[in-house]
Design a protein around this motif. Structure first.
Motif, mmCIF file in Angstrom:
data_model
loop_
_atom_site.group_PDB
_atom_site.id
_atom_site.type_symbol
_atom_site.label_atom_id
_atom_site.label_comp_id
_atom_site.label_asym_id
_atom_site.label_seq_id
_atom_site.Cartn_x
_atom_site.Cartn_y
_atom_site.Cartn_z
ATOM 1 N N SER A 54 0.842 -1.194 0.000
ATOM 2 C CA SER A 54 0.000 0.000 0.000
ATOM 3 C C SER A 54 0.877 1.244 0.000
ATOM 4 O O SER A 54 2.037 1.181 0.402
ATOM 5 N N VAL A 55 0.308 2.348 -0.467
ATOM 6 C CA VAL A 55 0.984 3.653 -0.374
ATOM 7 C C VAL A 55 0.014 4.646 0.224
ATOM 8 O O VAL A 55 -1.109 4.786 -0.264
ATOM 9 N N ARG A 56 0.444 5.312 1.283
ATOM 10 C CA ARG A 56 -0.357 6.385 1.853
ATOM 11 C C ARG A 56 0.510 7.632 1.959
ATOM 12 O O ARG A 56 1.737 7.558 1.854
ATOM 13 N N ILE A 57 -0.158 8.759 2.216
ATOM 14 C CA ILE A 57 0.553 10.045 2.244
ATOM 15 C C ILE A 57 0.196 10.803 3.518
ATOM 16 O O ILE A 57 -0.989 10.937 3.850
ATOM 17 N N ALA A 58 1.218 11.292 4.218
ATOM 18 C CA ALA A 58 0.997 12.206 5.350
ATOM 19 C C ALA A 58 1.667 13.532 5.023
ATOM 20 O O ALA A 58 2.857 13.558 4.686
ATOM 21 N N GLU B 106 -5.006 12.775 -3.236
ATOM 22 C CA GLU B 106 -5.605 12.970 -1.905
ATOM 23 C C GLU B 106 -4.681 12.448 -0.821
ATOM 24 O O GLU B 106 -4.444 11.239 -0.742
ATOM 25 N N PRO B 107 -4.160 13.304 0.021
ATOM 26 C CA PRO B 107 -3.348 12.805 1.128
ATOM 27 C C PRO B 107 -4.236 12.097 2.156
ATOM 28 O O PRO B 107 -5.403 12.452 2.320
ATOM 29 N N ASP B 108 -3.697 11.079 2.818
ATOM 30 C CA ASP B 108 -4.466 10.329 3.809
ATOM 31 C C ASP B 108 -4.466 11.014 5.164
ATOM 32 O O ASP B 108 -5.383 10.847 5.953
ATOM 33 N N PHE B 109 -3.386 11.736 5.455
ATOM 34 C CA PHE B 109 -3.247 12.401 6.748
ATOM 35 C C PHE B 109 -2.754 13.829 6.501
ATOM 36 O O PHE B 109 -1.765 14.028 5.805
#
Ligand code: XMP
Ligand code: MG
Length: 171
Positions: free
Chosen positions: A116-120, A134-137
């Motif tokens: 997975s890849v998420r963004i803060a 869309e950033p996750d955090f």
């Protein structure tokens, strides 16, 4: 220089965002990819609040010269990424501005068969985004002003301010 976000406000939001991140991953191991140099202070504060098995990779990405917000080319040294196959990746970035840097980072990482890849992001600048992402955090939504401090610079100065300020010099 006008203070936009105080030390205390930063502390409170980083606390909250860190707990959102902990809840999202449970006890899964996470590879944090910090985008230098602006992420430096945010990253250091964030990881000390994450009670998770983490690895850290630092990537240099630069598209800015001084306060100029358009024009120059984006350069990313992605040879430091190494083997990310099957890993949960969290990108940590100072500002989501046009979205170009994060789009580029996500593309580079997704090409490596990650889980997975998420963004803060520390800040999301309103009214500037041209790339859909869309950033996750998100710690703070800020107006379209050039900001310095807490890792962010103007010509490599002011990164050590403990708060975030609007740079009111020449733009
Ligand atoms: P894009 O447009 O790719 O840009 O989303 C994100 C990068 O631009 C830098 N940036 C700033 N740096 N004060 C800074 O010190 C600012 O107000 C500012 N706005 C954007 C930042 O490095 C981010 O990684
Ligand atoms: Mg940056």
């Amino acid at each position: 220089m006008r203070v936009l976000i105080s030390e205390e406000q930063i502390r409170q939001r980083v606390d909250l965002v860190a707990s959102e991140i902990r809840q999202t991953y449970g006890h899964e191991p996470v590879t944090i990819i910090g985008v230098l140099t602006g992420c430096l202070v945010f990253l250091a504060d964030l990881i000390r609040r994450l009670d998770l098995p983490i690895r850290i990779i630092l990537v240099q990405a630069s598209s800015y010269r001084g306060a100029t917000t358009t024009g120059s080319q984006l350069a990313v040294n992605d040879d430091v990424l190494g083997d990310l196959k099957g890993r949960h990746v969290l990108i940590v970035e100072d500002i989501l501005d046009t979205g170009k840097t994060l789009r580029h980072m996500v593309n580079l990482i997704q090409a490596r068969e990650v889980a997975s890849v998420r963004i803060a992001v520390l800040m999301r600048k309103l009214g500037r985004q041209i790339i859909e992402i869309e950033p996750d955090f998100v710690c703070f939504r800020i107006p379209d002003e050039f900001v310095v401090g807490y890792g962010l610079d103007y010509n490599d100065e002011f990164r050590n301010l403990p708060y975030i300020a609007i740079y009111e010099g020449q733009k």
